[in-house]
Design an enzyme around this catalytic site. Structure first.
Site, PDB file in Angstrom:
ATOM      1  N   GLU A 216       0.828  -1.205   0.000  1.00 34.78           N
ATOM      2  CA  GLU A 216       0.000   0.000   0.000  1.00 34.78           C
ATOM      3  C   GLU A 216       0.862   1.255   0.000  1.00 34.78           C
ATOM      4  O   GLU A 216       0.626   2.192  -0.770  1.00 34.78           O
ATOM      5  CB  GLU A 216      -0.919  -0.007   1.218  1.00 34.78           C
ATOM      6  CG  GLU A 216      -1.799   1.229   1.318  1.00 34.78           C
ATOM      7  CD  GLU A 216      -2.651   1.227   2.563  1.00 34.78           C
ATOM      8  OE1 GLU A 216      -3.251   2.279   2.866  1.00 34.78           O
ATOM      9  OE2 GLU A 216      -2.721   0.188   3.248  1.00 34.78           O
TER      10      GLU A 216
ATOM     11  N   ASP B 119       2.665   1.664  -3.356  1.00 32.28           N
ATOM     12  CA  ASP B 119       1.735   2.096  -4.404  1.00 32.28           C
ATOM     13  C   ASP B 119       1.457   3.588  -4.308  1.00 32.28           C
ATOM     14  O   ASP B 119       1.538   4.324  -5.301  1.00 32.28           O
ATOM     15  CB  ASP B 119       0.438   1.293  -4.289  1.00 32.28           C
ATOM     16  CG  ASP B 119      -0.527   1.608  -5.417  1.00 32.28           C
ATOM     17  OD1 ASP B 119      -1.276   2.599  -5.287  1.00 32.28           O
ATOM     18  OD2 ASP B 119      -0.549   0.880  -6.419  1.00 32.28           O
ATOM     19  N   HIS B 120       1.119   4.069  -3.108  1.00 33.34           N
ATOM     20  CA  HIS B 120       0.812   5.492  -2.939  1.00 33.34           C
ATOM     21  C   HIS B 120       2.048   6.358  -3.143  1.00 33.34           C
ATOM     22  O   HIS B 120       1.948   7.481  -3.649  1.00 33.34           O
ATOM     23  CB  HIS B 120       0.231   5.735  -1.545  1.00 33.34           C
ATOM     24  CG  HIS B 120      -1.094   5.061  -1.330  1.00 33.34           C
ATOM     25  ND1 HIS B 120      -2.017   4.911  -2.334  1.00 33.34           N
ATOM     26  CD2 HIS B 120      -1.654   4.507  -0.219  1.00 33.34           C
ATOM     27  CE1 HIS B 120      -3.083   4.292  -1.861  1.00 33.34           C
ATOM     28  NE2 HIS B 120      -2.890   4.033  -0.586  1.00 33.34           N
TER      29      HIS B 120
ATOM     30  N   ASP C 256       2.526   6.745  -6.791  1.00 37.14           N
ATOM     31  CA  ASP C 256       1.517   7.678  -7.293  1.00 37.14           C
ATOM     32  C   ASP C 256       1.932   9.128  -7.043  1.00 37.14           C
ATOM     33  O   ASP C 256       1.702  10.011  -7.881  1.00 37.14           O
ATOM     34  CB  ASP C 256       0.170   7.406  -6.629  1.00 37.14           C
ATOM     35  CG  ASP C 256      -0.455   6.109  -7.102  1.00 37.14           C
ATOM     36  OD1 ASP C 256      -0.071   5.623  -8.189  1.00 37.14           O
ATOM     37  OD2 ASP C 256      -1.318   5.567  -6.393  1.00 37.14           O
TER      38      ASP C 256
END
Length: 457
Positions: A128, A131-132, A135
């Site tokens: 998580e 991934d962020h 981004d």
């Protein structure tokens, strides 16, 4: 006062020069990813994403999928920057198309990394955060490429666009810190990415001339795009309940955040960063932004990336967010150079760009290393002997073969019952004892049938 309890929890052994305290590691181990909401395009894109993830080999780590997409996205964006270093030049058509394709590849790989992790049973809190974090880095280069493609140039509009997009990406995780759930509106990241992909492909096919068409009084099509982007972003943020969630209180004690801190405190970092860069843009005596727009906006983007990743870490570890971050030393150095004039501003800009880049990347890498060490998990490789978790193809084959076996058993039972019935008709003239034994045999056979039915259920 809201930090006293946290300071008491984090006192003691810190494990050397680490960024995460022991209490943060414990909270991270208990962290569970939560999300809500579905965008307009997601149901249609899910069909493509589910098919795509089936082609990913089992030995490929989910984080490697995310990292590969980020590298492709950044590479295509930097290719555009190479041809347009001043933010106003025109690049070859193939470069714009490559930017659109690169963003689509990143969107696809970013969407299937979690699916691949769940189907291999390797999903964890590190995925998580990774991934962020990717981004956050991607946002910097995607918006930069968008401004170059629409020929914004070194104008205030370009600066405003970068600030707005980074602030709203930060605000999405601000809401997550408050509510504990990452929420997606009806028009969210998928729609924005498709819009940006369309802009790049249009520019590559027809050229950037359309964006410079004047509508009225110097107001051009590219300005209309920014107005529409602003209205859509603000509208989605408000209509999806993000602002209401932040203002109405969080899921912590007395309406606080998940870390039991003020729900309004995360506004401090983005306010300070935006204010400092606006001050640099406005007060520069050497036209720093006009002459070095790309470098200036990259410095702005890396600064936002660091505070955004820090906010994500605060949510996942249930710890107070960092309000005054060390990455702010970059823009502070530029402000200091403006007033003291000890060094040329563009020299300091290069130093600030290198510092903010090092801070954002170094912080992210160090956090990933500490999580890998604490949770004893790899980051970019897969554990040994990874297998699919309930693979759909195997399940369907099992169910079909089971149904065939059950149908065969049913046919055998029916034929047995018909044989017993015919036997009882033949033996009617026999004695009472023979008929009784025949009835007992008929009664026992249906009992075994009900047993098979319970096995099937």
């Amino acid at each position: 006062n809201e930090y006293k309890s946290y300071l008491r929890m984090s006192s003691g052994e810190n494990g050397g020069n680490t960024l995460l305290k022991k209490c943060q590691i414990e909270n991270l181990k208990n962290h569970v990813y939560k999300s809500s909401g579905t965008t307009v395009l997601d149901p249609y894109m899910q069909v493509y994403w589910r098919k795509l993830v089936e082609f990913v080999p089992l030995w490929v780590a989910p984080n490697m999928i995310t990292l590969l997409g980020l590298i492709i996205n950044i590479t295509t964006s930097l290719l555009l920057v190479y041809y347009c270093p001043d933010g106003r030049s025109k690049a070859p058509s193939e470069v714009y198309i490559a930017c659109g394709i690169g963003l689509f590849i990143y969107q696809s790989l970013d969407a299937i990394d979690g699916k691949h992790a769940r189907r291999t049973g390797t999903n964890n809190p590190l995925g998580e955060l990774f991934d962020h974090g990717c981004d956050a880095f991607s946002t910097v280069f995607v918006i930069l490429a968008y401004g170059i493609a629409t020929d914004l140039g070194p104008t205030f509009w370009f600066f405003y666009l970068c600030c707005m997009c980074n602030c709203f990406f930060y605000a999405a995780h601000w809401r997550t810190l408050v509510s504990g759930t990452l929420h997606f509106g009806r028009y969210d990241v998928t729609e924005v990415q498709m819009f940006l992909i369309g802009i790049q492909l249009w520019t590559g096919i027809f050229g950037p001339g359309l964006w410079n068409v004047t509508l009225f009084d110097g107001f051009q099509v590219k300005h209309l795009l920014i107005v529409l982007s602003t209205v859509g972003t603000f509208g989605s943020f408000v209509l999806s309940g993000n602002l209401q969630t932040i203002l109405s209180g969080g899921c912590g004690k007395n309406g606080a955040t998940v870390a039991d801190t003020s729900v309004l405190s995360p506004v401090i970092p983005i306010f300070l960063v935006s204010l400092m860069f606006y001050q640099i843009l406005r007060e520069s005596s050497e036209q720093l932004y006009t002459e070095n727009a790309v470098l200036f906006l990259l410095t702005l983007g890396f600064t936002f990336t660091k505070i955004t990743v820090s906010l994500v870490v605060a949510h996942m570890t249930r710890s107070p967010p960092t309000l005054i971050d060390s990455v702010m030393l970059g823009p502070l150095a530029l402000i200091f150079a403006q007033y003291t004039r000890v060094l040329p501003e563009y020299w300091v800009l290069y130093l600030a760009l290198g510092f903010t880049c090092y801070e954002s990347i170094g912080y992210s890498v160090q956090i990933c290393r500490e999580i890998c060490s604490s949770l004893e998990i790899p980051c970019l490789t897969m554990p040994k002997n990874v297998k699919l978790v309930d693979p759909p193809a195997t399940v369907s084959k099992k169910s079909s073969s089971s149904s065939n076996i059950l149908s065969d058993k049913s046919r055998i039972r029916k034929s047995s019952l018909r044989a017993v019935s015919s036997t009882s008709d033949i033996t009617r003239p026999l004695s009472m004892v023979t008929r009784a034994s025949a009835r007992a045999s008929v009664i026992r056979r249906p009992h075994s049938t009900s047993g098979s039915a319970s096995e099937r259920d």
